[in-house]
Design a protein around this motif. Structure first.
Motif, PDB file in Angstrom:
ATOM      1  N   HIS A  46       0.827  -1.207   0.000  1.00 57.40           N
ATOM      2  CA  HIS A  46       0.000   0.000   0.000  1.00 57.40           C
ATOM      3  C   HIS A  46       0.866   1.264   0.000  1.00 57.40           C
ATOM      4  O   HIS A  46       0.619   2.211  -0.745  1.00 57.40           O
ATOM      5  N   HIS A  50       0.893   4.253  -2.716  1.00 51.71           N
ATOM      6  CA  HIS A  50       0.516   5.595  -2.250  1.00 51.71           C
ATOM      7  C   HIS A  50       1.647   6.590  -2.516  1.00 51.71           C
ATOM      8  O   HIS A  50       1.409   7.704  -2.995  1.00 51.71           O
ATOM      9  N   SER A  54       1.534   9.856  -4.882  1.00 48.24           N
ATOM     10  CA  SER A  54       1.391  11.200  -4.320  1.00 48.24           C
ATOM     11  C   SER A  54       2.695  11.990  -4.219  1.00 48.24           C
ATOM     12  O   SER A  54       2.649  13.205  -4.080  1.00 48.24           O
TER      13      SER A  54
ATOM     14  N   SER B   7       3.836  10.609   2.875  1.00 44.75           N
ATOM     15  CA  SER B   7       3.781   9.331   2.172  1.00 44.75           C
ATOM     16  C   SER B   7       5.186   8.766   1.952  1.00 44.75           C
ATOM     17  O   SER B   7       5.381   7.557   1.894  1.00 44.75           O
TER      18      SER B   7
END
Lengths: 200, 200
Positions: A46, A50, A54, B7
């Motif tokens: 994940h 992500h 981003s 992130s």
């Protein structure tokens, strides 16, 4: 001939994209994740997705950022008359931790390293030049004092001075062959203080 | 204080789930993926998810498998009167490559290693016993000749023999093509100790 499950084989080969991970390490990692840490594997899956989705580069300093302009560049409290060039984001963090510098940054995201296929064209030097002209300020070269870092520094200094920009290099208070990321804050602060003009 | 994008921080901390990866390596890996190999990162993300979802353990041999019973266990061409116990799937592959064995396997997926928190309860020894009783065959112990592997072998041998199962251990000695001059003294001493009669 017996074969491993294809999804396991695929995971082992996918892990090879990590730097410094060869076939044996990749196998060990895959076994470990599937045997002892499936939760961690899912979390890593994940996080990778992500981050790739981003994290982009700040339009001004080229550092990793989730915004178009990172918080440092958009902060009104930085001085606009100094631009510090570093190789990697970790170097920027070290500079900030040393608390010796209040100007702007430019992160090269690499260094000249012909053996790894990184030439001048692979570095965002056009953007650095544009940014330096935009600020019309002194540029402080804070690349590492390794062979590659010195070459990078030399190349950038030549390019910037040809465009009439004042260039300095952080002082060689750092040990020869040392890297910014690992040096103590006092030494780094001193090196910034004793930066010297590039005259040739 | 300047901070990395959240992130990116999350990716760095998620990479720590890989064995042998500390904070510095995790940072280096994250930078590498975001800077030079976003495609690889996405592929790794997908492979992790896919492997966690589809790789389980064979109900018979405990090896990784995408089916309930792996292809080796469900193959009709294996002999049912030998059960070979190995530590890891890589060991099973080595046994198969040696083409010296046509029986069944049981993969422990580990070894007794109290320092790493792996005791007898963490290994699937109940299932091994059940499987051995089911086949009612000889069990060959092929764990490594390390301290942990020897301890594991000793523990399993005791357990199986207490249940009336015949147990053997793969031989220890000089490698094929080995020369006395170059072998380590421990191996040579063991080879002398475990010498076998030359019967013709």
């Amino acid at each position: 001939m017996i074969k491993s499950p294809s999804s396991l084989e695929e995971l082992i080969s996918a892990l090879r994209c990590l730097p410094g991970v060869g076939p044996k390490s990749a196998q060990r990692m895959a076994y470990h994740l599937l045997q002892r840490d499936r939760q961690g594997a899912l979390h890593l899956s994940h996080s990778l997705k992500h981050a790739v989705e981003s994290v982009k580069h700040c339009a001004k300093c080229n550092n990793f950022s989730e915004e178009d302009i990172c918080s440092l560049c958009s902060s009104g409290r930085r001085e606009n008359d100094l631009l510090c060039v570093v190789e990697m984001p970790a170097d920027l963090l070290m500079m900030e931790q040393a608390q010796c510098y209040r100007g702007m940054y430019f992160v090269l995201m690499g260094r000249l390293s012909p053996l790894d296929g990184v030439g001048a064209r692979e570095l965002p030097l056009e953007r650095l030049l544009k940014r330096a002209q935009e600020l019309s300020c002194e540029v402080i070269l804070a690349t590492n004092f390794t062979v590659e870092g010195e070459a990078t520094s030399h190349y950038i200094a030549t390019m910037l001075r040809a465009n009439g920009i004042k260039v300095s290099r952080i002082a060689r208070g750092l040990p020869v062959g040392g890297e910014l990321e690992y040096v103590d804050s006092g030494t780094l602060a001193q090196a910034v203080l004793e930066r010297r003009a590039v005259t040739e």
